[in-house]
Design a protein around this motif. Structure first.
Motif, short mmCIF file in Angstrom:
data_model
loop_
_atom_site.label_atom_id
_atom_site.label_comp_id
_atom_site.label_asym_id
_atom_site.label_seq_id
_atom_site.Cartn_x
_atom_site.Cartn_y
_atom_site.Cartn_z
N ALA A 83 0.83 -1.21 0.00
CA ALA A 83 0.00 0.00 0.00
C ALA A 83 0.86 1.26 0.00
O ALA A 83 0.56 2.24 -0.71
N TYR A 84 1.94 1.25 0.77
CA TYR A 84 2.80 2.42 0.85
C TYR A 84 3.51 2.68 -0.48
O TYR A 84 3.61 3.83 -0.94
N LEU A 99 1.09 4.05 -2.96
CA LEU A 99 0.81 5.46 -2.68
C LEU A 99 1.86 6.36 -3.33
O LEU A 99 1.53 7.37 -3.95
N TRP A 100 3.12 5.98 -3.21
CA TRP A 100 4.19 6.75 -3.84
C TRP A 100 4.08 6.71 -5.35
O TRP A 100 4.27 7.73 -6.03
N GLY A 139 0.69 8.60 -6.47
CA GLY A 139 0.86 10.03 -6.19
C GLY A 139 1.88 10.66 -7.12
O GLY A 139 1.68 11.78 -7.62
#
Length: 279
Positions: free
Chosen positions: A256-257, A260-261, A264
């Motif tokens: 998930a992290y 996100l990067w 984004g």
């Protein structure tokens, strides 16, 4: 007869103009350009992309690893040092490939060789250009990671069949760095910013994000900074899979992290690239 012809002409004239394709639907054409371009000069990147990480693994994993394993602390995490460091180098190599493909090639396409401008002279949109180039970057990351993982397996540095999933994990790690760097590159007028990027960001990430030793061994402030970096999440995810110790909760958090990067970064890259190409 004449009336029928006039009516047909009138219908043609009143027909609605053809709508342009939705942004992103023609990204494959931009991707094919980068693929063909790479087929012409792939040999130039063979050493840096494929051979250098393997040599690094051999020197650090087996050379330094022999000293680490024989030391008073014993093997890291209860396994041979080469098995500990291999997934870290895998994730770090994916990061370096993603960053490398998102810096100078992007500036060249914007300013020096202007391939992006040529693409926008066709029905392609900025989204097509961005997604097509990002797809090619993904292929470069995946190919580099696959070769490294295959060699690491042959050298005995991979301990579990779960390591097959380290390949998409490394790809996601590389893309999580490539997308924000792409956004940054689209704003640059000179390549001096890339020198600072490599020296002040990429190199510290490579050294202090758990690639060669656990991040918990860092001073508390640096440890928390390491946990905030996408590379640490990529390294830990690849290490869990390579050692055969994946945990559903932490693995999902890592994915998930990194997503996100990546997502984004794509959104910001779309904005910066649009602004740059529509000057």
């Amino acid at each position: 007869m004449g009336g029928a012809t006039a009516g047909t002409a009138s219908q043609r004239g009143s027909a609605a103009p053809a709508r342009p394709p939705r942004p992103g639907l023609m990204a494959g054409r931009a991707f094919s350009f980068w693929l063909v371009n790479y087929r012409r000069n792939w040999f130039g990147s063979a050493i840096s992309s494929f051979l250098a990480p393997v040599l690094f693994l051999a020197s650090m994993g087996f050379g330094l690893g022999a000293l680490v394993d024989a030391g008073p602390g014993g093997p890291a995490m209860g396994v041979a040092y080469v098995a500990f460091v291999a997934p870290g180098v895998l994730a770090a190599t994916a990061m370096q490939t993603g960053v490398g493909e998102s810096t100078f090639p992007v500036m060249a396409a914007v300013k020096w060789q202007r391939q992006y401008h040529a693409m926008l002279a066709t029905p392609l949109t900025v989204v097509d250009v961005l997604l097509g180039h990002m797809a090619f970057i993904a292929v470069r990351i995946l190919a580099t990671a696959a070769v490294f993982l295959a060699v690491a397996t042959l050298l005995g540095a991979v301990l579990s069949p779960w390591a097959l999933l380290a390949l998409p994990a490394a790809l996601l790690c590389g893309l999580a760095h490539a997308a924000p760097v792409f956004a940054f590159s689209a704003t640059q007028e000179r390549d001096t910013g890339f020198m600072l990027l490599f020296r002040l960001v990429v190199t510290p990430l490579f050294l202090f994000s758990g690639t060669f030793f656990p991040a918990r061994d860092l001073p508390p402030v640096l440890e928390q900074l390491a946990y905030a970096t996408p590379l640490w999440h990529g390294v830990d995810l690849c290490r869990q899979l390579s050692l055969g110790t994946p945990e559903a909760g932490p693995a999902a958090l890592h994915v998930a992290y990194l997503l996100l990067w990546f997502l984004g970064g794509l959104l910001v890259a779309r904005r910066t690239l649009t602004r740059r190409l529509q000057r």
